[in-house]
Motif scaffolding. Structure first.
Motif, PDB file in Angstrom:
ATOM      1  N   ARG A   7       0.799  -1.220   0.000  1.00  0.00           N
ATOM      2  CA  ARG A   7       0.000   0.000   0.000  1.00  0.00           C
ATOM      3  C   ARG A   7       0.838   1.278   0.000  1.00  0.00           C
ATOM      4  O   ARG A   7       0.392   2.295  -0.495  1.00  0.00           O
ATOM      5  CB  ARG A   7      -0.947   0.017   1.206  1.00  0.00           C
ATOM      6  CG  ARG A   7      -1.963  -1.091   1.177  1.00  0.00           C
ATOM      7  CD  ARG A   7      -2.913  -0.901  -0.018  1.00  0.00           C
ATOM      8  NE  ARG A   7      -3.705  -2.100  -0.238  1.00  0.00           N
ATOM      9  CZ  ARG A   7      -3.616  -2.855  -1.321  1.00  0.00           C
ATOM     10  NH1 ARG A   7      -2.777  -2.582  -2.276  1.00  0.00           N
ATOM     11  NH2 ARG A   7      -4.377  -3.916  -1.457  1.00  0.00           N
ATOM     12  N   LYS A  67       0.905   2.858 -10.542  1.00  0.00           N
ATOM     13  CA  LYS A  67      -0.246   3.687 -10.891  1.00  0.00           C
ATOM     14  C   LYS A  67      -1.035   4.087  -9.654  1.00  0.00           C
ATOM     15  O   LYS A  67      -1.497   5.225  -9.542  1.00  0.00           O
ATOM     16  CB  LYS A  67      -1.178   2.939 -11.845  1.00  0.00           C
ATOM     17  CG  LYS A  67      -0.650   2.810 -13.242  1.00  0.00           C
ATOM     18  CD  LYS A  67      -1.645   2.003 -14.080  1.00  0.00           C
ATOM     19  CE  LYS A  67      -1.019   1.629 -15.409  1.00  0.00           C
ATOM     20  NZ  LYS A  67      -1.899   0.715 -16.179  1.00  0.00           N
ATOM     21  N   ASN A  68      -1.200   3.164  -8.719  1.00  0.00           N
ATOM     22  CA  ASN A  68      -2.000   3.423  -7.526  1.00  0.00           C
ATOM     23  C   ASN A  68      -1.264   4.151  -6.439  1.00  0.00           C
ATOM     24  O   ASN A  68      -1.891   4.659  -5.500  1.00  0.00           O
ATOM     25  CB  ASN A  68      -2.544   2.097  -6.970  1.00  0.00           C
ATOM     26  CG  ASN A  68      -3.495   1.435  -7.924  1.00  0.00           C
ATOM     27  OD1 ASN A  68      -4.209   2.092  -8.671  1.00  0.00           O
ATOM     28  ND2 ASN A  68      -3.506   0.110  -7.916  1.00  0.00           N
ATOM     29  N   ASN A  69       0.062   4.215  -6.512  1.00  0.00           N
ATOM     30  CA  ASN A  69       0.845   4.809  -5.437  1.00  0.00           C
ATOM     31  C   ASN A  69       1.738   5.948  -5.901  1.00  0.00           C
ATOM     32  O   ASN A  69       2.624   6.361  -5.167  1.00  0.00           O
ATOM     33  CB  ASN A  69       1.684   3.733  -4.741  1.00  0.00           C
ATOM     34  CG  ASN A  69       0.796   2.737  -4.042  1.00  0.00           C
ATOM     35  OD1 ASN A  69       0.194   3.024  -3.024  1.00  0.00           O
ATOM     36  ND2 ASN A  69       0.674   1.546  -4.618  1.00  0.00           N
ATOM     37  N   ASN A 117       0.633  -1.762 -11.812  1.00  0.00           N
ATOM     38  CA  ASN A 117      -0.562  -1.430 -11.028  1.00  0.00           C
ATOM     39  C   ASN A 117      -0.171  -0.724  -9.731  1.00  0.00           C
ATOM     40  O   ASN A 117      -0.801   0.257  -9.337  1.00  0.00           O
ATOM     41  CB  ASN A 117      -1.374  -2.680 -10.707  1.00  0.00           C
ATOM     42  CG  ASN A 117      -2.036  -3.287 -11.921  1.00  0.00           C
ATOM     43  OD1 ASN A 117      -2.138  -2.661 -12.969  1.00  0.00           O
ATOM     44  ND2 ASN A 117      -2.466  -4.525 -11.790  1.00  0.00           N
TER      45      ASN A 117
END
Length: 89
Positions: free
Chosen positions: A56, A85-87, A82
């Protein structure tokens, strides 16, 4: 698959699917404190995929080398992208 690379047997594919399900179960457990053994490079790639998919905020990797046969597999690359992109900050 390259010309030199033998086709993977059905038994081997089944073993890897079983291993993937085991790693997923451990990774998704709330109180996971189980050691996951990885006996092959394919096992290592599966574990690394889950590390990227579950992280996370940061990932720390201690390794002698970022072996392409682990870190450049399609699943690991997709999960790393992924994660980025999310972090991305």
């Amino acid at each position: 698959m390259s010309v030199m690379e033998p086709a993977m047997s059905t038994a081997r594919i089944t073993e890897l699917e079983t291993y993937r399900e085991y790693v997923k179960k451990v990774a998704e457990a709330e109180d996971a404190n189980e050691v996951i053994f990885n006996r092959t490079l394919e096992h290592t790639a599966i574990v690394v995929e889950f590390i990227f998919s579950k992280a996370r905020s940061s990932i720390e990797i201690l390794t002698g080398t970022l072996r392409p046969d682990v870190y450049a597999t399609p699943g690991v690359k997709q999960q790393a992208l992924n994660y980025l992109k999310n972090n991305a900050s």
